[in-house]
Design an enzyme around this catalytic site. Structure first.
Site, PDB file in Angstrom:
ATOM      1  N   GLY A 203      48.015 -70.544  29.469  1.00  0.00           N
ATOM      2  CA  GLY A 203      47.992 -71.976  29.786  1.00  0.00           C
ATOM      3  C   GLY A 203      46.712 -72.669  29.362  1.00  0.00           C
ATOM      4  N   GLU A 204      46.781 -73.992  29.378  1.00  0.00           N
ATOM      5  CA  GLU A 204      45.607 -74.818  29.089  1.00  0.00           C
ATOM      6  C   GLU A 204      45.182 -75.467  30.415  1.00  0.00           C
ATOM      7  OE1 GLU A 204      43.246 -75.643  26.891  1.00  0.00           O
ATOM      8  OE2 GLU A 204      42.657 -77.157  28.350  1.00  0.00           O
TER       9      GLU A 204
ATOM     10  N   CYS B  98      47.717 -67.626  18.868  1.00  0.00           N
ATOM     11  CA  CYS B  98      47.765 -67.215  20.276  1.00  0.00           C
ATOM     12  C   CYS B  98      49.170 -66.784  20.693  1.00  0.00           C
ATOM     13  CB  CYS B  98      47.273 -68.365  21.158  1.00  0.00           C
ATOM     14  SG  CYS B  98      47.262 -67.939  22.892  1.00  0.00           S
TER      15      CYS B  98
ATOM     16  N   LEU C  78      36.616 -73.153  20.083  1.00  0.00           N
ATOM     17  CA  LEU C  78      36.313 -73.923  18.881  1.00  0.00           C
ATOM     18  C   LEU C  78      37.087 -73.371  17.682  1.00  0.00           C
ATOM     19  CD1 LEU C  78      34.462 -76.292  18.096  1.00  0.00           C
ATOM     20  CD2 LEU C  78      32.697 -74.635  17.555  1.00  0.00           C
ATOM     21  N   HIS C  79      36.771 -72.156  17.306  1.00  0.00           N
ATOM     22  CA  HIS C  79      37.527 -71.379  16.306  1.00  0.00           C
ATOM     23  C   HIS C  79      37.494 -71.903  14.875  1.00  0.00           C
ATOM     24  CE1 HIS C  79      38.612 -69.442  19.909  1.00  0.00           C
ATOM     25  NE2 HIS C  79      39.703 -70.110  20.189  1.00  0.00           N
TER      26      HIS C  79
ATOM     27  N   CYS D  16      40.761 -62.756  35.008  1.00  0.00           N
ATOM     28  CA  CYS D  16      41.217 -63.788  34.086  1.00  0.00           C
ATOM     29  C   CYS D  16      42.534 -64.336  34.648  1.00  0.00           C
ATOM     30  CB  CYS D  16      41.419 -63.141  32.710  1.00  0.00           C
ATOM     31  SG  CYS D  16      42.033 -64.284  31.489  1.00  0.00           S
TER      32      CYS D  16
ATOM     33  N   GLU E 263      50.658 -63.576  33.909  1.00  0.00           N
ATOM     34  CA  GLU E 263      49.839 -62.371  34.005  1.00  0.00           C
ATOM     35  C   GLU E 263      48.401 -62.721  34.379  1.00  0.00           C
ATOM     36  OE1 GLU E 263      51.698 -59.161  30.962  1.00  0.00           O
ATOM     37  OE2 GLU E 263      50.671 -60.814  30.019  1.00  0.00           O
TER      38      GLU E 263
ATOM     39  N   CYS F 127      52.589 -72.464  27.456  1.00  0.00           N
ATOM     40  CA  CYS F 127      51.497 -73.370  27.062  1.00  0.00           C
ATOM     41  C   CYS F 127      51.983 -74.263  25.925  1.00  0.00           C
ATOM     42  CB  CYS F 127      50.294 -72.544  26.593  1.00  0.00           C
ATOM     43  SG  CYS F 127      48.881 -73.550  26.094  1.00  0.00           S
TER      44      CYS F 127
ATOM     45  N   CYS G  90      48.327 -73.236  19.654  1.00  0.00           N
ATOM     46  CA  CYS G  90      47.341 -72.602  18.758  1.00  0.00           C
ATOM     47  C   CYS G  90      48.066 -71.498  17.981  1.00  0.00           C
ATOM     48  CB  CYS G  90      46.175 -72.019  19.560  1.00  0.00           C
ATOM     49  SG  CYS G  90      45.288 -73.276  20.484  1.00  0.00           S
TER      50      CYS G  90
ATOM     51  N   CYS H 290      42.519 -61.286  25.405  1.00  0.00           N
ATOM     52  CA  CYS H 290      42.671 -62.730  25.238  1.00  0.00           C
ATOM     53  C   CYS H 290      43.807 -63.044  24.292  1.00  0.00           C
ATOM     54  CB  CYS H 290      41.426 -63.318  24.609  1.00  0.00           C
ATOM     55  SG  CYS H 290      40.029 -63.262  25.647  1.00  0.00           S
TER      56      CYS H 290
ATOM     57  N   ASN I 146      42.392 -60.296  18.585  1.00  0.00           N
ATOM     58  CA  ASN I 146      43.338 -59.274  19.033  1.00  0.00           C
ATOM     59  C   ASN I 146      44.675 -59.518  18.338  1.00  0.00           C
ATOM     60  OD1 ASN I 146      41.577 -58.067  21.028  1.00  0.00           O
ATOM     61  ND2 ASN I 146      41.784 -60.028  22.085  1.00  0.00           N
TER      62      ASN I 146
HETATM   63  N1  SAH Z   1      43.892 -72.701  26.693  1.00  0.00           N
HETATM   64  C1  SAH Z   1      42.570 -72.306  27.007  1.00  0.00           C
HETATM   65  C2  SAH Z   1      42.478 -70.996  27.754  1.00  0.00           C
HETATM   66  C3  SAH Z   1      43.364 -69.844  27.336  1.00  0.00           C
HETATM   67  S1  SAH Z   1      42.993 -68.904  25.911  1.00  0.00           S
HETATM   68  C4  SAH Z   1      41.724 -72.272  25.740  1.00  0.00           C
HETATM   69  O1  SAH Z   1      42.265 -72.505  24.674  1.00  0.00           O
HETATM   70  O2  SAH Z   1      40.535 -72.080  25.838  1.00  0.00           O
HETATM   71  C5  SAH Z   1      41.504 -68.072  26.212  1.00  0.00           C
HETATM   72  C6  SAH Z   1      40.737 -67.764  24.922  1.00  0.00           C
HETATM   73  O3  SAH Z   1      41.375 -66.697  24.167  1.00  0.00           O
HETATM   74  C7  SAH Z   1      40.677 -68.954  23.998  1.00  0.00           C
HETATM   75  O4  SAH Z   1      39.439 -69.070  23.396  1.00  0.00           O
HETATM   76  C8  SAH Z   1      41.736 -68.583  22.972  1.00  0.00           C
HETATM   77  O5  SAH Z   1      41.595 -69.299  21.817  1.00  0.00           O
HETATM   78  C9  SAH Z   1      41.495 -67.092  22.824  1.00  0.00           C
HETATM   79  N2  SAH Z   1      42.567 -66.349  22.167  1.00  0.00           N
HETATM   80  C10 SAH Z   1      43.837 -66.725  22.012  1.00  0.00           C
HETATM   81  N3  SAH Z   1      44.522 -65.776  21.323  1.00  0.00           N
HETATM   82  C11 SAH Z   1      43.638 -64.794  21.051  1.00  0.00           C
HETATM   83  C12 SAH Z   1      43.742 -63.538  20.393  1.00  0.00           C
HETATM   84  N4  SAH Z   1      44.904 -63.100  19.925  1.00  0.00           N
HETATM   85  N5  SAH Z   1      42.638 -62.783  20.274  1.00  0.00           N
HETATM   86  C13 SAH Z   1      41.461 -63.192  20.809  1.00  0.00           C
HETATM   87  N6  SAH Z   1      41.316 -64.358  21.467  1.00  0.00           N
HETATM   88  C14 SAH Z   1      42.387 -65.158  21.581  1.00  0.00           C
END
Ligand code: SAH
Length: 366
Positions: free
Chosen positions: A182-183, A142, A238-239, A128, A115, A135, A139, A356, A313
């Site tokens: 994806g990463e 995600c 970072l998170h 985006c 997507e 992936c 995480c 995201c 989200n």
């Molecule tokens: N793999 C890469 C890019 C894809 S994710 C990365 O980790 O950066 C893009 C961003 O969305 C990342 O910061 C990811 O952690 C965040 N993300 C993933 N799931 C999410 C969610 N449910 N709500 C908000 N952000 C989220």
């Protein structure tokens, strides 16, 4: 008898070699080629390398869909290009619209799905882009990572996400964020090639400062990325500000922990003189307490960065919850008071799961 045997053996050998040769010789998408690649290609076939620029103009300025339309290119060259390349397309199988956001589902040649999400900002249109089918980073929060990586996207498959949508909306896309499925740094070479093509003045002409790559923290690739001659933005997911928490929600931290990550970020900033973005999703009761905000401030103190707080989200399949509004604002205030640049990410497309981490590659979710 012996002669017959030898003949059969040689014919068999010849057929095997021929078969293998045909097998290796696959016609490739011309959109995988950077300007430099095409220049080399023309040099190899003893043609002038300026032809590469002509081809780029036909592909990216005039947006032709066949080699035959390239009217200033001589016939023999067109025939050679047809033998070696295709001008392919991406298939959009679903399109959803919400306020200021469209989501597109693409079916790739091997029937896998990815997507892309188009966001209408006041400063332009931002896309985006997905970089892999599935992936492997795992995480915990995600949605996109629930499907393990099937394969990397080629440069052409990423580029065609942009070109296909531009054609649909009949408008130029000015900003690209590689934050879809994806990463990106797990598909490093293709990402670099993709950036080379979209940034090229004869390609899609997207300024490097309008391109953002987001990574969960693949340290060796951050260091490699620092050496590239592009002024592309880097965002780090970072998170969490401690190893114990980050280990729990982002498995990559067990390979490249926070010390290694922050060390790489500092090297990146030294090398490029560019500001880095830290993305920090706020997860209710997980990483959103006052103490977490303070640890985050300590972690980034003195680093040329800004922090992007992301309201989580929620998805149907995962147990994490979004932080309360007040908690988000308090978290923001703590950081702001330390004079660290911080924003709360504007939200797009949660109604159509275009936000995201909500993007999927799974057929059952279509
Ligand atoms: N793999 C890469 C890019 C894809 S994710 C990365 O980790 O950066 C893009 C961003 O969305 C990342 O910061 C990811 O952690 C965040 N993300 C993933 N799931 C999410 C969610 N449910 N709500 C908000 N952000 C989220």
């Amino acid at each position: 008898m012996l002669i017959k045997y030898i003949c059969v053996k040689y014919i068999y050998l010849f057929l095997t070699i021929w078969y293998n040769f045909i097998g290796c010789y696959k016609v490739e998408s011309i959109y995988n080629k950077s300007l430099g690649d095409l220049e080399k290609y023309f040099e190899n076939i003893k043609e002038k390398k300026y032809k590469a620029t002509q081809i780029f103009e036909w592909l990216y300025e005039k947006r032709v869909s066949s080699f035959d339309e390239m009217s200033n290119v001589k016939k023999s060259v067109i025939e050679k290009l047809k033998q070696d390349f295709i001008i392919d397309k991406l298939n959009v199988i679903k399109e959803e619209k919400d306020v200021e956001v469209n989501k597109y589902l693409f079916e790739l040649e091997d029937k896998t799905l990815v997507e892309s999400v188009l966001m209408m900002h006041d400063y332009g249109k931002s896309l985006c882009v997905s970089s892999q089918v599935g992936c492997n980073m795992g995480c915990k929060f995600c949605e996109s990572g629930r499907l393990k990586k099937i394969r990397n996207l080629s440069p052409s498959e990423m580029l065609l996400q942009i070109m296909t949508i531009e054609e649909k909306i009949n408008t130029r896309i000015s900003h690209i964020v590689i934050m879809g499925i994806g990463e990106p740094f797990d598909n490093y070479d293709n990402i670099v090639k993709f950036i080379e093509i979209i940034n090229n003045p004869k390609g899609l002409q997207i300024g490097a400062r309008h391109i953002t790559v987001s990574t969960c923290g693949i340290v060796p690739k951050i260091l490699e990325f620092a050496k590239l001659p592009y002024q592309v933005n880097l965002a780090i997911s970072l998170h969490a500000a401690t190893n114990s928490l980050r280990d729990k929600i982002m498995p990559i931290n067990k390979v490249y922990n926070l010390d290694m990550l922050m060390d790489a970020v500092k090297k990146y900033i030294n090398e490029t003189n560019r500001r880095v973005t830290f993305e920090y999703i706020l997860l209710d009761g997980v990483n959103d307490r006052k103490a977490d905000a303070i640890k985050l401030c300590d972690l980034v103190a003195g680093i040329n960065c800004y922090i992007n707080l992301i309201p989580y989200n929620e998805t149907n399949h995962l147990e994490f919850k979004r932080s309360k509004k007040d908690t988000i604002l308090n978290f923001y205030d703590i950081i702001k008071k330390r004079n660290i640049n911080v924003t709360i990410r504007r939200e797009f497309g949660s109604k159509i799961s275009a936000a995201c981490g909500q993007l999927r590659s799974k057929k059952e979710d279509v």
